[in-house]
Write a protein that holds these residues in place. Structure first.
Motif, PDB file in Angstrom:
ATOM      1  N   SER A  15     -10.305   4.033   5.179  1.00  0.00           N
ATOM      2  CA  SER A  15     -11.024   2.955   4.485  1.00  0.00           C
ATOM      3  C   SER A  15     -10.164   2.317   3.401  1.00  0.00           C
ATOM      4  CB  SER A  15     -12.324   3.486   3.869  1.00  0.00           C
ATOM      5  OG  SER A  15     -12.063   4.543   2.969  1.00  0.00           O
ATOM      6  N   ASP A  16      -9.191   3.065   2.863  1.00  0.00           N
ATOM      7  CA  ASP A  16      -8.280   2.491   1.871  1.00  0.00           C
ATOM      8  C   ASP A  16      -7.338   1.481   2.495  1.00  0.00           C
ATOM      9  OD1 ASP A  16      -9.292   4.126  -0.201  1.00  0.00           O
ATOM     10  OD2 ASP A  16      -7.994   5.782   0.419  1.00  0.00           O
ATOM     11  N   LEU A  24       0.848  -1.184   0.000  1.00  0.00           N
ATOM     12  CA  LEU A  24       0.000   0.000   0.000  1.00  0.00           C
ATOM     13  C   LEU A  24       0.885   1.236   0.000  1.00  0.00           C
ATOM     14  CD1 LEU A  24      -2.916   1.029   0.107  1.00  0.00           C
ATOM     15  CD2 LEU A  24      -2.780   0.967   2.596  1.00  0.00           C
ATOM     16  N   GLY A  58      -9.852  -4.411   3.222  1.00  0.00           N
ATOM     17  CA  GLY A  58      -8.742  -3.633   2.706  1.00  0.00           C
ATOM     18  C   GLY A  58      -7.448  -4.426   2.698  1.00  0.00           C
ATOM     19  N   THR A 103      -5.086   8.592   8.879  1.00  0.00           N
ATOM     20  CA  THR A 103      -4.860   7.332   8.175  1.00  0.00           C
ATOM     21  C   THR A 103      -3.780   6.514   8.863  1.00  0.00           C
ATOM     22  OG1 THR A 103      -5.535   8.360   6.091  1.00  0.00           O
ATOM     23  CG2 THR A 103      -4.290   6.315   5.947  1.00  0.00           C
ATOM     24  N   LEU A 137      -4.748   9.440   1.092  1.00  0.00           N
ATOM     25  CA  LEU A 137      -5.183   8.090   1.463  1.00  0.00           C
ATOM     26  C   LEU A 137      -6.118   8.157   2.665  1.00  0.00           C
ATOM     27  CD1 LEU A 137      -4.344   5.176   0.392  1.00  0.00           C
ATOM     28  CD2 LEU A 137      -3.005   5.017   2.502  1.00  0.00           C
TER      29      LEU A 137
END
Length: 319
Positions: free
Chosen positions: A82-83, A73, A102, A121, A79
């Motif tokens: 939820s990503d 990732l 994810g 994040t 970002l």
């Protein structure tokens, strides 16, 4: 069965694991050993180094050697949590919301340039790294076992980054650097033209066997004199004039567990002083705060590591 006998039986698997990963990152035995120590200790690894020295290669090699699933990732400023964790989407055919997991739902998660994501994040990984689970839409979902995060950040380029707070740094068992390969290795890579050295790494253990090896770490012994030695190092970080914030109790436990993992990787059922000395810097340096460090700024890595080395050098080694 005695612990020594059981660990002796696991030695071929441990050696095969080291050899498999070393084949993909030739000339970097120390980085490979630290990564495997972190893996065996059920920790998470922070690699702080410049681009192009093998951070992704190391992650892929570790994942392939244990037969695990790797997700990569790329962290960026836009970002979202939820990503990382996943999101519920409405399935019209079923007439209900369905969770799309994810990339965190993997055995090995490579969080590339983690400090480029927003604090919101970044914090999405806290529960995952600490508890091995995530909370989504009122549900608590377990992550695969084993679960290993390898995060990277560039120590040179700070523009547009968000330094990891101490609570986030504390989730990483070890902080390491890979560095440039030896000249002869680098020259051979140039001549061979092969860019994917992790491609041919094969699984030498499966995830279930790895979990069994991780349990063996808990059976490695630390005698009383070594425990006192470790504790003396921790207390010295709290009293050092070079540091405004010393190592925590969690840091002390992390150092002890990492020392056990190193002993196991080297085929021993007991720890020695070298296990603690050699791991003090990668375990503790990112968990302390320099007396000269200003709030909100990236810690000076070299100075923090030098402070830990100075402290370790002053503590008498038990005989």
């Amino acid at each position: 069965m005695a612990v020594a006998t059981r660990i002796a039986q696991e030695l071929p698997a441990l050696q095969a694991l080291r050899q498999a990963v070393s084949g993909a990152l030739e000339g970097k035995q120390e980085a490979v050993e630290l990564a495997l120590v972190c893996l065996l200790a059920r920790g998470h690894l922070l690699i702080e180094d410049v681009p192009g020295v093998g951070k992704t290669t190391l992650a892929r090699a570790v994942a392939k050697s244990v037969g695990g699933e790797l997700r990569r990732l790329q962290f960026t400023s836009d970002l979202l949590p939820s990503d990382v964790l996943g999101v519920s989407v409405y399935d019209q055919r079923r007439g209900e919301f369905v969770l799309r997991q994810g990339p965190v739902f993997a055995n090995v998660l490579l969080a590339d340039e983690i400090n480029r994501a927003s604090p919101r994040t970044q914090s999405a990984l806290l529960e995952a790294m600490n508890e091995g689970q995530v909370s989504l839409d009122g549900q608590t979902l377990p992550l695969p076992d084993p679960f290993f995060v390898i995060a990277t950040q560039n120590p040179q380029d700070f523009a547009g980054t968000f330094p990891l707070p101490e609570s986030q740094l504390d989730r990483f068992l070890l902080r390491v650097r890979i560095g440039y390969p030896p000249a002869q290795v680098e020259m051979r890579l140039v001549l061979d033209g092969q860019t994917d050295t992790a491609r041919d790494v094969s699984a030498v253990v499966d995830p279930a066997r790895l979990v069994a090896l991780q349990r063996e770490v808990e059976r490695v012994t630390v005698d009383g004199s070594l425990a006192n030695y470790l504790h003396a190092i921790i207390l010295a970080t709290r009293a050092s004039p070079l540091l405004s914030l010393g190592a925590s109790t969690r840091a002390a436990m992390a150092l002890g567990h990492a020392a056990r993992a190193r002993a196991l990787l080297r085929g021993r059922h007991y720890c020695v002083a070298d296990d603690i000395q050699d791991l003090a810097v990668p375990v503790l340096a990112h968990r302390v705060r320099l007396a000269t460090q200003a709030d909100g700024f990236m810690p000076a890595r070299d100075e923090a590591e030098a402070a830990i080395r100075d402290i370790v050098s002053r503590i008498p080694v038990p005989l």
